[in-house]
Motif scaffolding. Structure first.
Motif, mmCIF file in Angstrom:
data_model
loop_
_atom_site.group_PDB
_atom_site.id
_atom_site.type_symbol
_atom_site.label_atom_id
_atom_site.label_comp_id
_atom_site.label_asym_id
_atom_site.label_seq_id
_atom_site.Cartn_x
_atom_site.Cartn_y
_atom_site.Cartn_z
ATOM 1 N N GLY A 22 18.888 47.877 24.542
ATOM 2 C CA GLY A 22 19.385 46.509 24.532
ATOM 3 C C GLY A 22 20.442 46.238 23.479
ATOM 4 O O GLY A 22 20.729 47.075 22.616
ATOM 5 N N ASP A 23 21.015 45.044 23.548
ATOM 6 C CA ASP A 23 22.045 44.618 22.603
ATOM 7 C C ASP A 23 21.444 44.178 21.286
ATOM 8 O O ASP A 23 22.059 44.322 20.226
ATOM 9 N N ILE A 24 20.226 43.620 21.310
ATOM 10 C CA ILE A 24 19.560 43.131 20.105
ATOM 11 C C ILE A 24 18.428 44.083 19.718
ATOM 12 O O ILE A 24 17.599 44.436 20.555
ATOM 13 N N ILE A 25 18.409 44.476 18.457
ATOM 14 C CA ILE A 25 17.357 45.346 17.940
ATOM 15 C C ILE A 25 16.502 44.536 16.968
ATOM 16 O O ILE A 25 17.025 43.816 16.116
ATOM 17 N N VAL A 26 15.184 44.629 17.114
ATOM 18 C CA VAL A 26 14.259 43.881 16.262
ATOM 19 C C VAL A 26 13.255 44.848 15.646
ATOM 20 O O VAL A 26 12.594 45.603 16.362
ATOM 21 N N ALA A 27 13.157 44.840 14.325
ATOM 22 C CA ALA A 27 12.125 45.625 13.654
ATOM 23 C C ALA A 27 10.805 44.876 13.732
ATOM 24 O O ALA A 27 10.766 43.658 13.574
ATOM 25 N N MET A 28 9.715 45.622 13.958
ATOM 26 C CA MET A 28 8.421 44.967 14.105
ATOM 27 C C MET A 28 7.340 45.891 13.547
ATOM 28 O O MET A 28 7.560 47.081 13.346
ATOM 29 N N SER A 29 6.172 45.300 13.273
ATOM 30 C CA SER A 29 5.030 46.079 12.806
ATOM 31 C C SER A 29 3.782 45.610 13.541
ATOM 32 O O SER A 29 3.777 44.539 14.150
ATOM 33 N N ASP A 30 2.727 46.412 13.451
ATOM 34 C CA ASP A 30 1.539 46.101 14.252
ATOM 35 C C ASP A 30 0.670 45.013 13.640
ATOM 36 O O ASP A 30 -0.309 44.589 14.249
ATOM 37 N N ASP A 31 1.013 44.540 12.437
ATOM 38 C CA ASP A 31 0.240 43.445 11.850
ATOM 39 C C ASP A 31 1.006 42.122 11.910
ATOM 40 O O ASP A 31 0.640 41.163 11.233
ATOM 41 N N ALA A 32 2.058 42.066 12.721
ATOM 42 C CA ALA A 32 2.862 40.851 12.856
ATOM 43 C C ALA A 32 2.621 40.214 14.215
ATOM 44 O O ALA A 32 2.508 40.907 15.227
ATOM 45 N N ARG A 33 2.527 38.889 14.227
ATOM 46 C CA ARG A 33 2.387 38.132 15.466
ATOM 47 C C ARG A 33 3.490 37.079 15.518
ATOM 48 O O ARG A 33 3.707 36.351 14.552
ATOM 49 N N SER A 84 25.872 46.425 17.758
ATOM 50 C CA SER A 84 27.231 46.639 17.259
ATOM 51 C C SER A 84 27.290 46.539 15.734
ATOM 52 O O SER A 84 28.058 47.274 15.086
ATOM 53 N N THR A 85 26.478 45.646 15.154
ATOM 54 C CA THR A 85 26.423 45.538 13.693
ATOM 55 C C THR A 85 25.826 46.792 13.085
ATOM 56 O O THR A 85 26.342 47.339 12.097
ATOM 57 N N LEU A 86 24.751 47.285 13.690
ATOM 58 C CA LEU A 86 24.122 48.510 13.185
ATOM 59 C C LEU A 86 25.084 49.691 13.257
ATOM 60 O O LEU A 86 25.193 50.483 12.318
ATOM 61 N N GLU A 87 25.795 49.799 14.350
ATOM 62 C CA GLU A 87 26.738 50.912 14.497
ATOM 63 C C GLU A 87 27.873 50.807 13.487
ATOM 64 O O GLU A 87 28.384 51.822 13.008
ATOM 65 N N ALA A 88 28.245 49.579 13.125
ATOM 66 C CA ALA A 88 29.340 49.379 12.174
ATOM 67 C C ALA A 88 28.958 49.775 10.748
ATOM 68 O O ALA A 88 29.837 50.051 9.924
ATOM 69 N N VAL A 89 27.637 49.806 10.440
ATOM 70 C CA VAL A 89 27.209 50.114 9.072
ATOM 71 C C VAL A 89 26.467 51.448 8.980
ATOM 72 O O VAL A 89 25.783 51.714 7.989
ATOM 73 N N GLY A 90 26.587 52.264 10.005
ATOM 74 C CA GLY A 90 26.017 53.610 9.914
ATOM 75 C C GLY A 90 24.677 53.813 10.568
ATOM 76 O O GLY A 90 23.993 54.807 10.305
ATOM 77 N N GLY A 91 24.264 52.872 11.433
ATOM 78 C CA GLY A 91 23.026 53.078 12.175
ATOM 79 C C GLY A 91 21.890 52.196 11.691
ATOM 80 O O GLY A 91 22.053 51.316 10.852
#
Length: 219
Positions: A22-33, A84-91
């Motif tokens: 996808g275009d949007i990447i979201v970091a998540m964890s298993d203790d987050a709701r 696109s932001t992630l790719e611009a700063v090295g991943g």
């Protein structure tokens, strides 16, 4: 994506990013709701704020109001960011780390490229208490990788942002800012205060906020 040989949550995030489409990447964890409608709120905020700066990472705001800073710069615990932001700063998250510091590392790459990290105004994320012992069983590297990860982080960013800060321990430069203190520090949806005096302000607040909070409750 199943990880057959655990190498820490940083590498796991990188595997997930490699499989995402996808275009949007979201970091998540298993203790987050997340609350209902969180994605619409985050996307609307991202679209509005990137008109000012297209290199943007939005932090999903927690119900406890807590936000992270490193060297006085805001970093999202849970970044909501365009590919696109992630790719611009090295991943995405770097697997130079094992269990710590990938989120501030990503944020500093964005700040250093002239971008911004901003806090979603609405609180959309709740941290759920784990059962006793669950955290150590599920993420064993968190207890063993801190010193190595901190050394990696400081070798990368200490000279640029850490001059004058106490780099001998975590709370000398990596400060979690509580809601009341944010009233003084948050401007234009972020914290940008790369000044070692922030530590003294933070320490003073830590000593006094409970006293004043209790006094207000009594009155």
């Amino acid at each position: 994506m199943r990880e057959e040989t655990p190498r820490g949550n940083c590498h796991a995030h990188k595997i997930g990013y490699g499989a995402a489409t996808g275009d949007i990447i979201v970091a998540m964890s298993d203790d987050a709701r997340l609350v209902a409608g969180w994605a619409d709120k985050a996307l609307a905020f991202l679209q509005e704020r990137e008109k000012q700066n297209p290199l943007l990472s939005v932090g999903l705001h927690r119900m406890d109001f807590l936000i992270g800073t490193v060297f006085g710069l805001y970093y999202p615990y849970y970044p909501f960011v365009r590919r696109s932001t992630l790719e611009a700063v090295g991943g995405y998250f770097s697997d130079d780390y094992r269990a710590h510091f990938t989120d501030p590392d990503l944020a500093l790459r964005i700040w250093s490229a002239g971008g911004r990290c901003e806090i979603l105004p609405e609180r959309v994320l709740q941290i759920v208490e784990r059962a006793p012992g669950a955290a150590s069983v599920g993420t064993p590297m968190k207890g063993t990788a801190l010193a190595q990860d901190m050394a990696t982080f400081l070798s990368r960013w200490g000279d640029r942002y850490g001059r004058g800060w106490d780099l001998s321990h975590l709370r000398g430069f990596n400060l979690d800012i509580r809601g009341l203190m944010q009233l003084c520090l948050v401007r234009d949806h972020t914290v940008h205060f790369n000044d070692p005096r922030l530590v003294e302000l933070w320490q003073n607040f830590q000593r006094n906020h409970v006293l004043y909070h209790d006094d207000m409750l009594d009155n």
